[in-house]
Design an enzyme around this catalytic site. Structure first.
Site, PDB file in Angstrom:
ATOM      1  CB  CYS A  63      -0.836   0.066   1.266  1.00  0.00           C
ATOM      2  SG  CYS A  63      -1.795  -1.372   1.650  1.00  0.00           S
TER       3      CYS A  63
HETATM    4  N1  ARG Z   1      -3.625  -0.634  -1.177  1.00  0.00           N
HETATM    5  C1  ARG Z   1      -4.091  -0.629   0.050  1.00  0.00           C
HETATM    6  N2  ARG Z   1      -4.459  -1.750   0.662  1.00  0.00           N
HETATM    7  N3  ARG Z   1      -4.251   0.606   0.648  1.00  0.00           N
HETATM    8  C2  ARG Z   1      -4.663   0.746   2.030  1.00  0.00           C
HETATM    9  C3  ARG Z   1      -5.174   2.150   2.287  1.00  0.00           C
HETATM   10  C4  ARG Z   1      -5.565   2.432   3.734  1.00  0.00           C
HETATM   11  C5  ARG Z   1      -6.314   3.747   3.898  1.00  0.00           C
HETATM   12  N4  ARG Z   1      -6.484   4.089   5.305  1.00  0.00           N
HETATM   13  C6  ARG Z   1      -7.698   3.650   3.223  1.00  0.00           C
HETATM   14  O1  ARG Z   1      -8.650   3.303   3.884  1.00  0.00           O
HETATM   15  O2  ARG Z   1      -7.814   3.912   2.011  1.00  0.00           O
END
Ligand code: ARG
Length: 407
Positions: free
Chosen positions: A397
């Site tokens: 991420c």
């Molecule tokens: N590629 C990922 N898994 N990104 C996670 C993003 C976390 C972020 N807090 C959201 O809710 O968007």
């Protein structure tokens, strides 16, 4: 034409990657607004930065060139007109209460150099930051009123550079995000790919002006020919239709899109929270998607019309068929234990970042899954994540590959 982007797999040796070092935006997180800003707790910025620096150093030690988002954005401000265009669009999307607030924020930003201005846009602007205008007493009381203390919201999710835009082949998809708070982040991607001399020639596979949401955590480049996209809490089927039509008709290599239907929940928010590629024939997966997963296979027919067929079955068989693999190893998060899978998927145990075939970056805290990876012959680089994890994202991420070797 050189576009500055080359990303034809999930596992080719990583040469250049985009990160964002968490900044003051994390110091503008308040308990009452965590849910809307997609955080589950308030990270301690100093420690989060130390952990992120360890992540960046781990990549550099592996020979990866690390570039930072703020540098790419600042280098996109190639003229006063471009700077003004960014300010104008930023203000339009800042959800300001009235014209006076807009003028106050514009004045505040006008007094900053490019780097300080972009940093302020990312961090959010407190009402107390704004210099009081006018000679009226009421102007000076505004900061004392009860109510929302920010003139402009912070963007705390920026360090998850995987999501606002995604490199695919030699082009980029710039996303419309599922939530308002994260959609503001994609403005930086627009300016990078419109004005940064290194990247302005990159073909566009998707644009932030689209009407349906698409997020980068749902996009996996499984091979130079095959894209996987999650139909998830964040990415809609219409978006995948558009992305598939553009990529399959305009890129020179991609031939197939596999749209995986995954649970629509916060903890499974993106495909890469339950499924990542760690080697040419090895993948981490959450036990829930090992069998009876539904995939829509999307290919262009002779008349360039999209042909879609639905397949339901074991993930292993689907991957063997569409990636032409004789064997596939699926490494379950939490070694398949219901308790450990739930715990470690929540802290992104499946969200690995491959820096070369069979070599990945993981969080130290996911020790059960990490042991599975090592037992499967995967070399792991474990980084600390006590504070970074509070944003619900892992090493994949927190990174957007710009250049990878072909697999
Ligand atoms: N590629 C990922 N898994 N990104 C996670 C993003 C976390 C972020 N807090 C959201 O809710 O968007």
């Amino acid at each position: 034409m050189e576009t500055g982007i080359h990303n034809t797999s999930e596992i080719g040796r990583l040469r250049k990657v985009l990160l964002h070092r968490p900044g003051q935006e994390l110091e503008n997180l308040m308990p009452e607004y965590l849910e809307r800003l997609l955080f589950d707790d308030i990270p301690y910025l100093k420690e989060a930065q130390a952990e992120h620096d360890a992540f960046a150093q781990c990549l550099r030690d592996a020979g990866v060139e690390v570039v930072y988002l703020i540098d790419l954005v600042v280098n996109s401000l190639t003229s006063p007109e471009v700077r003004q265009e960014l300010v104008t669009q930023f203000l339009k999307e800042a959800d300001l209460p009235d014209e006076a607030a807009g003028k106050a924020v514009a004045e505040y930003l006008s007094e900053l150099d490019d780097r300080a201005m972009v940093s302020a846009m990312m961090a959010g602007i407190r009402r107390s930051d704004l210099r009081k205008q006018g000679g009226r007493l009421s102007d000076h009381l505004s900061g004392l009123e009860e109510g929302y203390p920010f003139a402009v919201d912070p963007m705390p999710n920026l360090y998850f550079t995987r999501d606002p835009f995604a490199t695919i082949g030699t082009g980029v998809s710039i996303h419309k995000m599922h939530t308002v708070t994260r959609n503001r982040e994609t403005l930086f991607g627009r300016f990078i790919f419109e004005h940064n001399p290194w990247y302005q020639n990159a073909p566009r596979w998707y644009d932030r002006s689209a009407s349906s949401s698409l997020e980068g955590g749902d996009i996996l480049v499984l091979s130079p020919q095959v894209l996987a996209v999650g139909i998830s809490q964040r990415t809609e089927g219409d978006s995948i239709d558009q992305l598939a039509q553009t990529v399959l008709s305009q890129s020179k290599t991609f031939q197939k899109v596999l749209a995986f239907n995954i649970p629509k929940s916060r903890s499974f928010m993106h495909l890469d929270t339950v499924f990542t590629m760690v080697d040419r024939d090895k993948f981490t997966v959450h036990p829930n998607i090992l069998s009876d997963i539904t995939v829509f296979v999307m290919e262009l027919g002779e008349n360039q019309q999209m042909q879609i067929r639905q397949e339901t079955g074991r993930l292993e068989d689907i991957l063997k068929e569409h990636l032409g693999l004789s064997q596939v190893t699926l490494i379950p998060c939490g070694q398949g234990s219901v308790i450990d899978a739930a715990r470690e998927q929540w802290s992104d145990g499946s969200n690995t970042l491959a820096i070369a075939p069979g070599e990945v970056v993981v969080y130290t805290r996911n020790h059960v899954t990490n042991r599975s990876l090592e037992e499967a012959g995967i070399r792991i680089h474990a980084i600390p994540s006590a504070e970074l994890s509070r944003g619900r994202g892992g090493p994949r991420c927190m990174s957007m590959p710009l250049i990878r070797d072909d697999p």
